[in-house]
Design an enzyme around this catalytic site. Sequence first.
Site, PDB file in Angstrom:
ATOM      1  N   HIS A  80       0.829  -1.219   0.000  1.00 39.49           N
ATOM      2  CA  HIS A  80       0.000   0.000   0.000  1.00 39.49           C
ATOM      3  C   HIS A  80       0.859   1.264   0.000  1.00 39.49           C
ATOM      4  O   HIS A  80       0.531   2.258   0.643  1.00 39.49           O
ATOM      5  CB  HIS A  80      -0.949   0.032   1.204  1.00 39.49           C
ATOM      6  CG  HIS A  80      -1.950  -1.089   1.222  1.00 39.49           C
ATOM      7  ND1 HIS A  80      -3.216  -0.967   0.696  1.00 39.49           N
ATOM      8  CD2 HIS A  80      -1.865  -2.365   1.691  1.00 39.49           C
ATOM      9  CE1 HIS A  80      -3.875  -2.103   0.860  1.00 39.49           C
ATOM     10  NE2 HIS A  80      -3.071  -2.971   1.451  1.00 39.49           N
ATOM     11  N   ASN A  93     -10.218  -2.873   2.510  1.00 43.11           N
ATOM     12  CA  ASN A  93      -9.929  -2.869   1.075  1.00 43.11           C
ATOM     13  C   ASN A  93     -11.211  -2.621   0.300  1.00 43.11           C
ATOM     14  O   ASN A  93     -12.306  -2.654   0.874  1.00 43.11           O
ATOM     15  CB  ASN A  93      -9.349  -4.223   0.644  1.00 43.11           C
ATOM     16  CG  ASN A  93      -7.859  -4.349   0.951  1.00 43.11           C
ATOM     17  OD1 ASN A  93      -7.178  -3.364   1.227  1.00 43.11           O
ATOM     18  ND2 ASN A  93      -7.362  -5.565   0.909  1.00 43.11           N
ATOM     19  N   TYR A 124       0.820  -4.530  12.418  1.00 46.74           N
ATOM     20  CA  TYR A 124       0.766  -3.102  12.086  1.00 46.74           C
ATOM     21  C   TYR A 124       1.610  -2.232  13.012  1.00 46.74           C
ATOM     22  O   TYR A 124       2.099  -1.177  12.620  1.00 46.74           O
ATOM     23  CB  TYR A 124      -0.695  -2.626  12.007  1.00 46.74           C
ATOM     24  CG  TYR A 124      -1.385  -3.116  10.748  1.00 46.74           C
ATOM     25  CD1 TYR A 124      -1.699  -4.454  10.578  1.00 46.74           C
ATOM     26  CD2 TYR A 124      -1.672  -2.259   9.706  1.00 46.74           C
ATOM     27  CE1 TYR A 124      -2.296  -4.923   9.422  1.00 46.74           C
ATOM     28  CE2 TYR A 124      -2.267  -2.715   8.531  1.00 46.74           C
ATOM     29  CZ  TYR A 124      -2.581  -4.049   8.403  1.00 46.74           C
ATOM     30  OH  TYR A 124      -3.158  -4.507   7.250  1.00 46.74           O
TER      31      TYR A 124
HETATM   32 FE1  HDE Z   1      -2.407  -4.822   5.491  1.00 45.66          FE
HETATM   33  N1  HDE Z   1      -0.615  -4.026   5.989  1.00 45.66           N
HETATM   34  N2  HDE Z   1      -1.730  -6.656   6.032  1.00 45.66           N
HETATM   35  N3  HDE Z   1      -4.118  -5.705   4.809  1.00 45.66           N
HETATM   36  N4  HDE Z   1      -3.082  -3.068   4.893  1.00 45.66           N
HETATM   37  C1  HDE Z   1      -0.269  -2.743   5.844  1.00 45.66           C
HETATM   38  O1  HDE Z   1       0.807  -1.424   7.454  1.00 45.66           O
HETATM   39  C2  HDE Z   1      -0.643  -6.889   6.780  1.00 45.66           C
HETATM   40  C3  HDE Z   1      -4.433  -7.012   4.864  1.00 45.66           C
HETATM   41  C4  HDE Z   1      -4.315  -2.763   4.443  1.00 45.66           C
HETATM   42  O2  HDE Z   1      -3.193   3.460   4.034  1.00 45.66           O
HETATM   43  C5  HDE Z   1       1.051  -2.412   6.477  1.00 45.66           C
HETATM   44  O3  HDE Z   1       1.085   0.808   7.754  1.00 45.66           O
HETATM   45  C6  HDE Z   1      -0.572  -8.279   7.128  1.00 45.66           C
HETATM   46  C7  HDE Z   1      -5.825  -7.223   4.597  1.00 45.66           C
HETATM   47  C8  HDE Z   1      -4.397  -1.372   4.074  1.00 45.66           C
HETATM   48  O4  HDE Z   1      -1.551   3.334   5.489  1.00 45.66           O
HETATM   49  C9  HDE Z   1       1.453  -3.733   7.132  1.00 45.66           C
HETATM   50  C10 HDE Z   1      -1.644  -8.857   6.530  1.00 45.66           C
HETATM   51  C11 HDE Z   1      -6.330  -5.969   4.376  1.00 45.66           C
HETATM   52  C12 HDE Z   1      -3.138  -0.854   4.339  1.00 45.66           C
HETATM   53  C13 HDE Z   1       0.322  -4.653   6.734  1.00 45.66           C
HETATM   54  C14 HDE Z   1      -2.367  -7.838   5.849  1.00 45.66           C
HETATM   55  C15 HDE Z   1      -5.250  -5.043   4.508  1.00 45.66           C
HETATM   56  C16 HDE Z   1      -2.339  -1.934   4.849  1.00 45.66           C
HETATM   57  C17 HDE Z   1       2.049  -1.778   5.557  1.00 45.66           C
HETATM   58  C18 HDE Z   1      -2.017 -10.330   6.513  1.00 45.66           C
HETATM   59  C19 HDE Z   1      -7.770  -5.587   4.018  1.00 45.66           C
HETATM   60  C20 HDE Z   1      -2.666   0.559   4.083  1.00 45.66           C
HETATM   61  C21 HDE Z   1       2.109  -0.329   5.941  1.00 45.66           C
HETATM   62  C22 HDE Z   1      -2.481 -10.829   7.682  1.00 45.66           C
HETATM   63  C23 HDE Z   1      -8.737  -5.901   5.016  1.00 45.66           C
HETATM   64  C24 HDE Z   1      -2.919   1.454   5.240  1.00 45.66           C
HETATM   65  C25 HDE Z   1       1.289  -0.210   7.120  1.00 45.66           C
HETATM   66  C26 HDE Z   1      -2.520   2.862   4.896  1.00 45.66           C
HETATM   67  C27 HDE Z   1      -1.016  -1.792   5.257  1.00 45.66           C
HETATM   68  C28 HDE Z   1       0.283  -5.934   7.141  1.00 45.66           C
HETATM   69  C29 HDE Z   1      -3.528  -8.103   5.084  1.00 45.66           C
HETATM   70  C30 HDE Z   1      -5.455  -3.637   4.324  1.00 45.66           C
HETATM   71  C31 HDE Z   1       2.815  -4.258   6.753  1.00 45.66           C
HETATM   72  C32 HDE Z   1       0.505  -8.930   7.957  1.00 45.66           C
HETATM   73  C33 HDE Z   1      -6.586  -8.547   4.613  1.00 45.66           C
HETATM   74  C34 HDE Z   1      -5.599  -0.648   3.516  1.00 45.66           C
HETATM   75  O5  HDE Z   1       1.475  -3.636   8.518  1.00 45.66           O
END
Ligand code: HDE
Length: 702
Positions: A87, A160, A374
């Site tokens: 993202h 999402n 996160y």
């Molecule tokens: Fe994320 N995800 N994600 N994700 N995600 C990040 O956090 C992660 C997942 C989502 O505009 C990171 O600040 C893991 C699902 C959005 O700043 C990180 C897993 C969904 C955003 C991270 C998922 C998301 C992130 C990277 C699997 C939809 C952007 C930067 C378990 C429901 C937020 C940050 C923004 C961002 C980890 C799966 C949505 C690395 C480990 C499912 C919208 O922490």
Amino acid sequence: MVRKASTPKDELVTIHDQHLHRGKGGELHQVAEDGHDILTTAQGAPIDDDQNSLRVGARGPAVIDDFHFREKIFHFDHERIPERVVHARGYGAHGFFETYESLAHYTKADFLQRPGEKTPAFVRFSTVAGSKGSFDLARDVRGFAVKLYTREGNWDLVGNNIPVFFIQDAIKFPDVIHAVKPEPDRAFPQAQSAHDNFWDFISLTPESMHMIMWVMSDRAIPRSFRFMEGFGVHTFRFINAKEESTFVKFHWKPKLGLQSVVWNEAVKINGADPDFHRRDLWHAIQSGDFPEWELCVQLFDEEFANNFDFDVLDPTKIIPEEVLPVEPIGRLVLDRMPDNFFAETEQVAFMTQNVPPGIGFSNDPLLQGRNFSYLDTQLKRLGSANFSHLPINAPKCPFHHFQQDGHMAMRNPIGRANYQPNSWGEGPRESPVSGYRHFPSDEVGQKVRLRPESFADHYSQARQFFISQTLPEQRHIAMALTFELSKVETPVIRERMVSHLLNIDETLASKVANALGIKKMPKPADTAVEPRQDLDPSPALSIVKNGPKRFEGRKLGILVTDGSDAALVQALAGAIAGEKGIVEYIAPTVGGVTMSDGAFLAAQQMIDGGPSVLYDALALIPGADFVPDLLKEATARDFVADAFAHCKFIGYAAAAIPLLEKAGVTELDEGVVELGSDTVEAFVSELGKLRVWAREPSTKLQ
Ligand code: HDE
């Protein structure tokens, strides 16, 4: 002592006999003798010359005393922070959430108690795979992350625009992301899933099939952030004052309806305007056309969960809206752009574990893993455990704790007590009554690494999604799969994907196999449980069926030249304004044109810079004398040919007929309308349909 100085009024203040100027954000600046703000170092020393570094003589070496030069370059060298690992490319805006009715029956969440209450919000939309500088129209999932600054702490709904995910267990997240990112040996392709590593992983991961249907659908190429849905994805809990829990799934529904572009258009938009989505949000908000979504919930209890066809903890499954209604509980309005992109949009730290009392988690193994991840990622990116001190991340409610020190500590405990309990009678203490209480669910079991059997069906809902689409949308899925797999160099991966498609829909599988030139159909992939064929289509899953009611918020591009019919242009612009649409003029030069009545009309784009892919519908109103010039321009011909191929509505003045013919638009349909004083209104009222999909099979794009 602060008192207002006399000139200029309300801008100059004098503090301790120093004349200062108050800037836009209320900050103070030193003022020069002639009244302009003085540039200073970060230490506040006024600067005399910012054009030349300090040296020995005009042509001599630099000297080490030049603290201004040293500080300026030092700071510049450190301007970047690591981009988000996923993202990375995103765009944010401020706004508010307004509660419709009290939800006290279900949750004690403070911001959901009082009808009409407004809670400040910050939202960041994003793509997942590409780097910060990648283009907006990548085929990708869009992030839809919302931070509500409630009176009992921040609530981050980090969602999402697609309600399911690729994987069922967070432990696979690094794998799916490694696979989609540029391949590590060659460092390409950027912001694209169309490559071997991605499809290799996917074809070996049947649980991703439902998500693949969504990502290959037009959901992955939205027209605008304003016209897409958002989803919390996981099952969460509402917890009320009696400590009773109700399961909840969150949905954001755009007030202006859903809309996407077609792939051929997306590719061209990426070239014409890589910032298409952020520019759209910027313009909407700056022009007071504030985008709005309703927050809707699906509420259910344990009994529903136990009887539902699939496990509600499985993030690769939805609960269809036709099975469990989606009810609006409030609205989100985005009405202000950040003052500074870096300070707010780049530094905002969303965390799924940010929940106020009244909202809790389920055992969804993806959510549980996210709650862990996160916090880590914020430390990596923002570089200090004090990232919550940044204004965009700090709660807007009072907060009080004993956390202290560390890099960049801007707030430390005041007084002697920095621990608890203490004998000094100082500092905050916990409250078992109003403090956050996790839902005391009964949990027993062995410590194991085990996927539940209830997660084993990977195809039934993938099929349900596919059969819920209109024909054009199904065509787009087949085309997207064909395109993506055509970029896969290893035939066995293409075939493996077709073997999965056979479990979803045979026609889809054979369409893709044919288009890929696969001669011998592979066997269907092995399945852990027999895929179901009996799930009803869910109309809520189609974009076309959930489009706008009218042209509101959409853009008509009008092609004009000198001599354009002024009355017709005015009638059209008036009718579009009546629908709350937007008009942009495209002319041979951006300097504008002189209309048939001699009036000047300013243009927003020249034809080269404003291809028709940037518009939702087009009107061709050239002056007859200037049409021969247009016929010679490839970009003018493409303007028309693309609009037609992308199934858009095209209105034209009679003078434009040679241009239509030159662009190969000879078989006119109901979407190509000759404009006159009697047809303008009817043309504009049709525009809410956005596309003439019936035209698509005859275009060469499928
Ligand atoms: Fe994320 N995800 N994600 N994700 N995600 C990040 O956090 C992660 C997942 C989502 O505009 C990171 O600040 C893991 C699902 C959005 O700043 C990180 C897993 C969904 C955003 C991270 C998922 C998301 C992130 C990277 C699997 C939809 C952007 C930067 C378990 C429901 C937020 C940050 C923004 C961002 C980890 C799966 C949505 C690395 C480990 C499912 C919208 O922490």
